[in-house]
Design a protein around this motif. Structure first.
Motif, PDB file in Angstrom:
ATOM      1  N   THR A 183      43.729  10.465  94.915  1.00  0.00           N
ATOM      2  CA  THR A 183      44.622  10.786  93.730  1.00  0.00           C
ATOM      3  C   THR A 183      44.733  11.789  92.788  1.00  0.00           C
ATOM      4  OG1 THR A 183      44.995   8.674  93.887  1.00  0.00           O
ATOM      5  CG2 THR A 183      45.522   9.733  91.668  1.00  0.00           C
ATOM      6  N   ALA A 184      42.732  12.422  92.215  1.00  0.00           N
ATOM      7  CA  ALA A 184      41.923  13.650  91.808  1.00  0.00           C
ATOM      8  C   ALA A 184      43.109  15.220  92.386  1.00  0.00           C
ATOM      9  CB  ALA A 184      40.737  13.416  91.797  1.00  0.00           C
ATOM     10  N   LEU A 185      42.552  14.427  93.290  1.00  0.00           N
ATOM     11  CA  LEU A 185      43.048  16.025  94.205  1.00  0.00           C
ATOM     12  C   LEU A 185      44.556  16.134  94.211  1.00  0.00           C
ATOM     13  CD1 LEU A 185      39.773  15.851  97.009  1.00  0.00           C
ATOM     14  CD2 LEU A 185      39.892  17.395  95.307  1.00  0.00           C
ATOM     15  N   LEU A 186      45.104  14.771  94.280  1.00  0.00           N
ATOM     16  CA  LEU A 186      46.358  15.464  94.732  1.00  0.00           C
ATOM     17  C   LEU A 186      47.026  15.684  94.068  1.00  0.00           C
ATOM     18  CD1 LEU A 186      47.420  12.410  96.688  1.00  0.00           C
ATOM     19  CD2 LEU A 186      48.167  14.437  97.792  1.00  0.00           C
ATOM     20  N   CYS A 244      46.437   5.450  89.094  1.00  0.00           N
ATOM     21  CA  CYS A 244      45.899   6.530  90.145  1.00  0.00           C
ATOM     22  C   CYS A 244      47.892   6.497  91.048  1.00  0.00           C
ATOM     23  CB  CYS A 244      45.342   5.777  92.036  1.00  0.00           C
ATOM     24  SG  CYS A 244      43.870   6.147  90.969  1.00  0.00           S
ATOM     25  N   LEU A 245      48.080   5.144  91.037  1.00  0.00           N
ATOM     26  CA  LEU A 245      49.292   4.575  91.467  1.00  0.00           C
ATOM     27  C   LEU A 245      50.755   5.407  90.183  1.00  0.00           C
ATOM     28  CD1 LEU A 245      48.980   0.905  92.718  1.00  0.00           C
ATOM     29  CD2 LEU A 245      49.870   3.274  94.294  1.00  0.00           C
ATOM     30  N   PHE A 246      50.268   5.225  89.109  1.00  0.00           N
ATOM     31  CA  PHE A 246      51.034   4.960  88.103  1.00  0.00           C
ATOM     32  C   PHE A 246      51.246   6.656  88.018  1.00  0.00           C
ATOM     33  CE2 PHE A 246      50.829   1.809  85.315  1.00  0.00           C
ATOM     34  CZ  PHE A 246      51.786   0.651  86.413  1.00  0.00           C
ATOM     35  N   MET A 247      50.193   7.452  87.904  1.00  0.00           N
ATOM     36  CA  MET A 247      50.723   8.818  88.352  1.00  0.00           C
ATOM     37  C   MET A 247      51.406   9.605  89.132  1.00  0.00           C
ATOM     38  SD  MET A 247      49.939  10.606  86.162  1.00  0.00           S
ATOM     39  CE  MET A 247      48.187  11.223  84.595  1.00  0.00           C
ATOM     40  N   ILE A 248      50.850   8.305  90.756  1.00  0.00           N
ATOM     41  CA  ILE A 248      51.443   9.554  91.989  1.00  0.00           C
ATOM     42  C   ILE A 248      53.102   8.989  91.884  1.00  0.00           C
ATOM     43  CG2 ILE A 248      52.203   8.677  94.685  1.00  0.00           C
ATOM     44  CD1 ILE A 248      48.824   8.814  94.453  1.00  0.00           C
ATOM     45  N   GLN A 249      53.610   8.099  90.993  1.00  0.00           N
ATOM     46  CA  GLN A 249      55.211   7.968  91.328  1.00  0.00           C
ATOM     47  C   GLN A 249      55.518   8.698  90.534  1.00  0.00           C
ATOM     48  OE1 GLN A 249      56.852   5.959  93.083  1.00  0.00           O
ATOM     49  NE2 GLN A 249      58.401   5.536  91.590  1.00  0.00           N
ATOM     50  N   PHE A 250      54.517   8.853  88.975  1.00  0.00           N
ATOM     51  CA  PHE A 250      55.429  10.343  88.354  1.00  0.00           C
ATOM     52  C   PHE A 250      55.809  11.432  89.405  1.00  0.00           C
ATOM     53  CE2 PHE A 250      53.689  13.847  85.304  1.00  0.00           C
ATOM     54  CZ  PHE A 250      55.120  13.571  84.375  1.00  0.00           C
ATOM     55  N   LEU A 281      52.759  10.293 100.744  1.00  0.00           N
ATOM     56  CA  LEU A 281      52.408   9.882  99.184  1.00  0.00           C
ATOM     57  C   LEU A 281      52.859   8.128  99.287  1.00  0.00           C
ATOM     58  CD1 LEU A 281      53.875  12.165  95.555  1.00  0.00           C
ATOM     59  CD2 LEU A 281      51.615  11.819  97.058  1.00  0.00           C
ATOM     60  N   ARG A 282      54.269   7.702  99.471  1.00  0.00           N
ATOM     61  CA  ARG A 282      54.159   6.297 100.136  1.00  0.00           C
ATOM     62  C   ARG A 282      53.140   5.523 100.561  1.00  0.00           C
ATOM     63  NH1 ARG A 282      59.974   5.911 102.302  1.00  0.00           N
ATOM     64  NH2 ARG A 282      59.669   8.032 102.622  1.00  0.00           N
ATOM     65  N   ILE A 283      52.684   5.950 101.199  1.00  0.00           N
ATOM     66  CA  ILE A 283      51.475   6.087 102.013  1.00  0.00           C
ATOM     67  C   ILE A 283      50.626   5.322 101.336  1.00  0.00           C
ATOM     68  CG2 ILE A 283      49.806   5.971 104.418  1.00  0.00           C
ATOM     69  CD1 ILE A 283      51.600   7.162 105.876  1.00  0.00           C
ATOM     70  N   VAL A 284      49.513   6.604 100.288  1.00  0.00           N
ATOM     71  CA  VAL A 284      49.228   6.030  99.392  1.00  0.00           C
ATOM     72  C   VAL A 284      48.761   5.588  98.492  1.00  0.00           C
ATOM     73  CG1 VAL A 284      47.209   7.863  97.914  1.00  0.00           C
ATOM     74  CG2 VAL A 284      48.374   8.871 100.084  1.00  0.00           C
ATOM     75  N   MET A 285      49.983   4.989  98.063  1.00  0.00           N
ATOM     76  CA  MET A 285      50.820   4.316  97.180  1.00  0.00           C
ATOM     77  C   MET A 285      50.468   2.683  97.599  1.00  0.00           C
ATOM     78  SD  MET A 285      53.633   5.987  94.893  1.00  0.00           S
ATOM     79  CE  MET A 285      53.906   4.642  93.828  1.00  0.00           C
TER      80      MET A 285
END
Length: 743
Positions: free
Chosen positions: A320-323, A257-263, A281-285
């Motif tokens: 993450t899946a919804l984001l 999840c972390l790597f996908m959000i950073q991507f 997104l940074r808060i989620v990470m």
């Protein structure tokens, strides 16, 4: 008969219950070489206390499954499940009784024979668990039944992830065929992820875009999580360390999840394009990093209940899946080739939402398709690989286009080089002509000096005449002033020409006599035309200036004023204000055309050349050149009834003159090398240095000698204010110093 009735009455009276029997459970009819069907309808279960022992009495309280999905109670509850099997065939056979789970918190299997309950499997026995996983790649047990033989099994299980327990009864061939299919699918996902990692590295190497490194890392984490979720991390060793297996699952899922959000962040450049989204997104990470740390701490120091940690992990995966589809849809706006990401991430999001609801028990009737993770993951890998392939194709087409543009540019450069060579030849011819004209100018100046010498001789003998001839004195003074002014013009022109338009000889000058001398030259012309000429200069108006250039500047202004004034007056005023020298020439002539005046004012200090049709005369070209050389400015004001021209020149010596030694001046301007006039001919100095020549005066000979080695001549007496003149500073520093002017 009476005895039987009495016993029956006592049984009812004292509440003696009839013992439970396995025969009360529905039978799952098994046929040799055939998988069992309708297993769910025969399953019975009950929710019990976690520490309650399994006994034959449990058969009495078992109830039918309420929903289509084999979910028993809610997550975290302990359930006992009963199943009765019977071989209805004519021959003996063996079936596999499997749970379909590779890992579970508690799973015990018992066989009921009459009133006896015998343990068959206990996952807390690591050796037994290891043998089952090694032999069957799942938690399973063999059931061998003879013709007409039956067996009853009880399962006691509890899990903190899901209450789903898919019990199946299959033949030897079906069981291992399904296991091999599952292994093949998981292998395909892992291989696809590794291929995607390779493609990501290739795209990064080709483009330098860091987001594809994060995509590769995310796919690697996805492969590890698929390997764990399908139970293979437990099968191949982690069953010995349950805490480590749990941490492995949480860390692999959360890092994906972390790597996908950073991507997504880098792909969207969200920090610049979507700052509010980037903050979210940074808060989620940050929350994801916290989950990773907690999962790792659970290995050595359990601080959070396992059920709470797993619930938080699944919720994080759900967010993450919804984001991901949102990030993909935003990226398509700028990069349409990202559409496969939207398709793949949308499918993943739908599956994760479905599986989260299904295993949570929120909708008990919702079927759990756990093994769809492999196909879904494989499809996501294909979509991400297609995205990278489209990017590579775009890179290829862009490179082809760039090569085509480069080829055209090279051809243009070749043509430009030929044109440059032609222009260079023309420039060389032009420079040759300029140098020839310069040599002619120097030769003409040399010849003109013969005439000047004759004029000066005539002035000398005229002054030596007796007082009886004093009536000729004004004429002699006029000739003397004209000769001196002509000599200034010639010497300054030659020195400036030698330095390609850049030479100044600074000295402290009393401007009143200089302006008076110019007045004596132009006063007869003004009187002849009926024009009143006045020259006003502050007494002792000292200026640090090039007297020859200042005289030429004033002369051109006076000449223009008298030339275009038919009647009236021409006035010259000169005064110091602060550190500036103001020279103002006004007339009552016809004025300057508005177009010309506007162009002159708009191009103060500019190297722009006027168009020929403007009609700007040679005098104004000289005025602009001298003003710029002295680092000054001008303002033209003309209304058709007269003209006022204000020249503003820098004058650091306007208020005081502080005499100094050469060493003091050298310390004030350390970038310059000061060379005395007598050392110029010797050449005993570094010719590559920035040189300023020091002389006793700024006459024609001194100017010509100084111009051969420098663009600056300073005349004695020296003063410290010379270091503050903009022209001196420009000679001792970079070209930015030219900005220091009167503007």
């Amino acid at each position: 008969m009476r005895l039987v009735l009495a016993l029956l009455a006592m049984s009812i009276l004292f509440g003696c219950a009839i013992p439970a029997r396995a025969a009360d459970l529905p039978i799952v009819a098994l046929h040799p070489d055939t998988d069992a069907t309708e297993v769910r309808d025969a399953i019975r279960y009950a929710i019990v206390a976690p520490d309650e022992a399994v006994s034959v009495d449990d058969l009495q309280r078992l109830e039918a499954v309420e929903h289509a999905s084999l979910q028993f109670g809610t997550v975290g509850q302990t359930a006992i499940v009963g199943l009765r099997l019977k071989n209805v065939g004519d021959t003996a056979d063996t079936w596999f009784l499997s749970t379909g789970r590779g890992s579970v918190d508690l799973l015990q299997i018992y066989r009921v024979d009459g009133a006896t309950v015998s343990p068959v499997f206990d996952n807390r026995d690591r050796a037994s668990l290891g043998r089952s996983l090694a032999d069957y790649q799942a938690i399973a047990t063999e059931v061998r039944l003879g013709a007409g033989e039956e067996a009853t099994y009880l399962f006691k299980f509890r899990d903190t992830i899901t209450s789903w327990m898919p019990i199946t009864v299959s033949t030897y061939g079906t069981f291992f065929r399904e296991r091999r299919a599952n292994i093949a699918m998981v292998s395909a996902v892992i291989v696809g992820s590794l291929v995607l990692v390779f493609l990501s590295m290739t795209v990064f190497a080709s483009t330098g875009r860091r987001e594809f490194l994060w995509l590769g890392a995310a796919e690697l984490a996805f492969a590890l999580n698929t390997f764990h979720t399908e139970g293979y991390s437990t099968i191949f060793g982690l069953y010995r360390w349950p805490a480590l297996a749990t941490a492995f699952g949480e860390v692999s899922r959360t890092t994906f999840c972390l790597f996908m959000i950073q991507f997504g962040r880098i792909l969207l450049q969200s920090r610049q394009a979507h700052p509010r989204l980037d903050l979210f997104l940074r808060i989620v990470m940050a929350a994801g990093l916290g989950l990773v740390v907690l999962a790792l701490l659970q290995i050595v120091l359990p601080t959070v209940p396992a059920m709470a940690l797993r619930t938080a992990g699944w919720l994080y995966l759900l967010v993450t899946a919804l984001l991901l589809p949102v990030l993909a849809s935003l990226s398509i706006r700028s990069t349409p080739t990202n559409w496969p990401l939207l398709v793949g991430w949308t499918v993943v999001a739908i599956y994760i939402v479905h599986i989260t609801i299904a295993i949570s028990g929120l909708l008990p009737g919702l079927p759990v398709y756990w093994h769809w993770l492999g196909p879904i993951g494989f499809f996501e890998c294909l979509m991400a690989s297609l995205t990278l392939a489209l990017h590579l194709r775009h890179l290829y087409t862009s490179r082809v286009k760039a090569e085509r543009v480069a080829r055209d540019a090279l051809l243009s450069q070749l043509a430009l080089s030929e044109e440059t060579a032609r222009l260079a030849e023309e420039k060389a011819r032009a420079l040759s002509e300029v140098h020839a004209r310069d040599r002619l100018l120097v030769g003409s100046a040399h010849d003109t000096r013969h005439v000047l010498h004759a004029l000066n001789t005539a002035v000398y003998f005229g002054k030596s005449q007796s007082a009886s001839q004093s009536s000729q004195q004004p004429l002699i003074e006029l000739i003397e002033s004209s000769a001196r002014h002509l000599e200034d013009i010639i010497s300054s022109s030659i020195s400036v020409t030698k330095r390609e338009g850049d030479f100044v000889a600074l000295s402290v000058v009393d401007l009143a006599p200089l302006l008076g001398s110019l007045g004596s030259i132009y006063e007869p012309i003004a009187r002849k035309n009926g024009i009143e000429l006045t020259i006003e200069c502050d007494p002792e108006c000292a200026a640090l200036i090039d007297d020859a250039l200042f005289a030429r500047l004033t002369s051109n202004l006076l000449n223009n004023a008298l030339k275009f004034t038919e009647a009236g007056r021409v006035a010259v005023t000169c005064q110091n204000r602060g550190s500036l020298l103001y020279l103002v020439v006004t007339d009552t002539g016809v004025g300057i055309d508005r177009t010309i005046a506007d162009w002159l004012n708009d191009n103060v200090g500019s190297a722009a050349k006027p168009a020929p049709e403007l009609g700007i005369n040679t005098g104004w070209r000289a005025i602009r050149a001298i003003t710029e050389l002295l680092r000054g400015s001008y303002l033209v004001d003309s209304d058709g009834q007269g003209t006022s021209i204000e020249i503003v020149l820098p004058n650091p010596a306007s208020s005081s003159v502080t005499l100094c030694r050469l060493q003091d001046l050298a310390r004030a301007v350390p970038e310059l090398t000061f060379v005395a006039m007598e050392d110029v001919d010797d050449g005993d100095f570094d010719s590559s240095a920035r040189i300023a020549v020091i002389a006793d005066n700024s006459d024609a000979a001194s100017r010509e000698a100084a111009a051969s080695v420098s663009s600056l001549l300073l005349s004695r007496p020296l003063c410290i204010e010379m270091a503050d003149h903009p022209y001196v500073r420009s000679q001792g520093s970079n070209p930015l110093a030219l900005a220091a002017s009167t503007n």
